[in-house]
Scaffold this active site. Structure first.
Site, PDB file in Angstrom:
ATOM      1  N   ASP A   1      42.602  -9.257  17.644  1.00 58.54           N
ATOM      2  CA  ASP A   1      40.658  -9.257  18.461  1.00 58.54           C
ATOM      3  C   ASP A   1      40.786  -9.689  20.010  1.00 58.54           C
ATOM      4  OD1 ASP A   1      40.962 -12.210  18.676  1.00 58.54           O
ATOM      5  OD2 ASP A   1      39.711 -11.711  16.689  1.00 58.54           O
TER       6      ASP A   1
ATOM      7  N   ASP B   1      38.941 -11.495  23.542  1.00 56.82           N
ATOM      8  CA  ASP B   1      37.877 -12.733  24.015  1.00 56.82           C
ATOM      9  C   ASP B   1      37.506 -12.316  25.626  1.00 56.82           C
ATOM     10  OD1 ASP B   1      36.899 -13.590  21.244  1.00 56.82           O
ATOM     11  OD2 ASP B   1      38.484 -15.767  21.511  1.00 56.82           O
TER      12      ASP B   1
ATOM     13  N   ASP C   1      41.805 -25.536  23.636  1.00 55.92           N
ATOM     14  CA  ASP C   1      42.601 -26.703  22.781  1.00 55.92           C
ATOM     15  C   ASP C   1      43.993 -26.684  23.035  1.00 55.92           C
ATOM     16  OD1 ASP C   1      43.044 -24.460  22.030  1.00 55.92           O
ATOM     17  OD2 ASP C   1      42.259 -23.998  19.825  1.00 55.92           O
TER      18      ASP C   1
END
Length: 437
Positions: A68, A70, A134
């Site tokens: 996917d 982002d 992160d």
């Protein structure tokens, strides 16, 4: 390599980010999903900055196909919504925009401020947004228009060196969001990255925090593992770190007491990995492989000559908690397991040797219709294979190993099944997490 500088308070220049060009990163805009490119071009045309960010950039650099995409931008959610009619704003605490292309969803977020109250709507600049990522390998911003990668954290070198390093301080990274522990293990097992000693020790000390993870987010992460094509390695690492007791507690307990179940579980995960690498993407099929070892090696219902569908459905839902997939996925998985029980007993797999599938493998069992002539012969209609919703009366139907059914009672009146209720949440589980890609 180019360098981006910023001016400090005393007027001097300070290095802010490194910019990698095509000769260094070896990527081409054509490798990026075409719909993601459309989004970026429209945002750029409207005067906004926009980048592909997170795991998609990491996977492209590792020569893997991203699952996917982002996108991050300086445009506010309301502005994004106006630019894309095929979009929807989601989230209450931190608003995101989902842009729809058929069944595909591309998530677009606004730059986040470095310091924010929890996950509230506090937006900032790209220099702040990067500090909310992160790990360094997920903090790269790819500009397909200029074909450059913007790197504020040294993530490009870490990808090349296959190192997993945190952006957020060690004492906060897992305390703020325990799901990052699952992601860290996924990146190492699935992407060939290595954790440093201090990060590994912090993870081991923080494992109990996974017990606070909402079921919706745990479900999302487990589905990502099952659909990764590396599920066997990922679950093995989760077991090694003591994380499985919070992810699939029944499975972890059975690992310690039932060696046959443990062997069957990892064998089924290896077989699922082969299917996923060949293109399998159905969640119901993922659930079938996850539940098969329990149904065939543990459950008394699974060992019966005829499998009582409703009772077995309820038992499987309990066995995989805190995972809460949609009811239809468990229904279809159980139908598949019933039909393939003989195949499993003979070959140790759910796939027939000739690779064939059932004609109605894609049909939801409780939607299958009977003709008026069939109803006349049967003396009533039942909903084959569907567990009844709360408040409805049982159909008295049981399923045999070959998928056939028998009636304990007959009815002259047709009962319509109530609409299926799924444990859906009003907002995406990803809304509550920092972006990992």
């Amino acid at each position: 390599m180019l360098v981006r500088y910023k001016t400090t308070e005393d007027g001097s220049a300070a290095k802010q980010a490194e910019i990698y060009v095509a000769d260094e990163h070896k990527l081409a805009p054509q490798e990026v999903d075409s719909d993601a490119l459309k989004i970026i071009r429209r945002l750029r045309g409207a005067g906004h900055s926009a980048y592909v960010v997170g795991g998609a950039v990491r996977d492209l650099l590792l020569r893997k196909k991203p699952k996917d995409y982002d996108i991050v931008t300086d445009a506010a959610p309301g502005r994004i919504r106006k630019l894309f009619r095929n979009s929807r704003v989601i989230g209450k605490r931190f608003r995101l925009v989902h842009i729809f292309f058929g069944e595909k969803i591309i998530e677009v977020s606004t730059f986040r401020a470095e310091i924010s109250a929890g996950f509230m709507n506090v937006y900032g600049e790209i220099e702040e947004d990067v500090k909310r990522r992160d790990f360094t390998v997920n903090s790269l911003y790819y500009d397909p228009e200029e074909n450059t990668i913007l790197d504020y954290t040294g993530g490009f070198r870490d990808v090349r060196a296959r190192k997993l390093k945190p952006v957020i301080p060690l004492d906060k990274i897992f305390a703020e969001d325990p799901v990052r522990m699952i992601r860290a293990v996924k990146y190492c097992a699935g992407g060939g990255l290595k954790m440093g000693f201090r990060l590994k020790q912090q993870l081991k000390r923080s494992v109990s925090g996974l017990g606070e993870t909402p079921a919706s987010r745990m479900t999302e992460e487990l589905f990502k593992i099952l659909g990764s094509g590396r599920a066997r390695e990922m679950f093995s690492e989760c077991e090694r770190f003591g994380m499985l007791r919070y992810m699939l507690p029944v499975t972890e307990e059975l690992f310690r007491s039932n060696r046959a179940y443990r062997d069957a579980f990892y064998r089924m995960m290896a077989l699922l990995d082969e299917l996923v690498q060949a293109g399998e993407a159905r969640k119901a099929r993922f659930m079938a492989y996850l539940c098969a070892p329990y149904l065939y090696h543990v459950s008394e219902l699974g060992g019966a000559d005829r499998i009582a569908f409703r009772e077995t459905f309820a038992e499987l839902k309990t066995a995989i908690r805190p995972m809460v997939p949609a009811n239809r996925d468990i229904e279809q998985a159980l139908v598949h397991l019933i039909r393939r029980r003989k195949v499993y007993r003979k070959h140790g797999t759910l796939e027939r040797p000739d690779g064939s599938e059932d004609e109605d493998d894609h049909i939801r069992p409780h939607r299958k219709k009977h003709s008026q002539q069939q109803r006349g012969r049967q003396g009533g209609t039942h909903t084959a294979g569907a567990p009844h919703q709360a408040g409805s009366r049982p159909s008295g139907t049981q399923h045999a190993a070959d998928g056939s059914s028998s009636h304990r009672g007959r009815s002259r009146r047709r009962r319509r099944p109530r609409p299926e209720q799924h444990p859906e949440t009003p907002e995406s589980p990803r809304n509550n997490a920092d972006r990992d890609g």
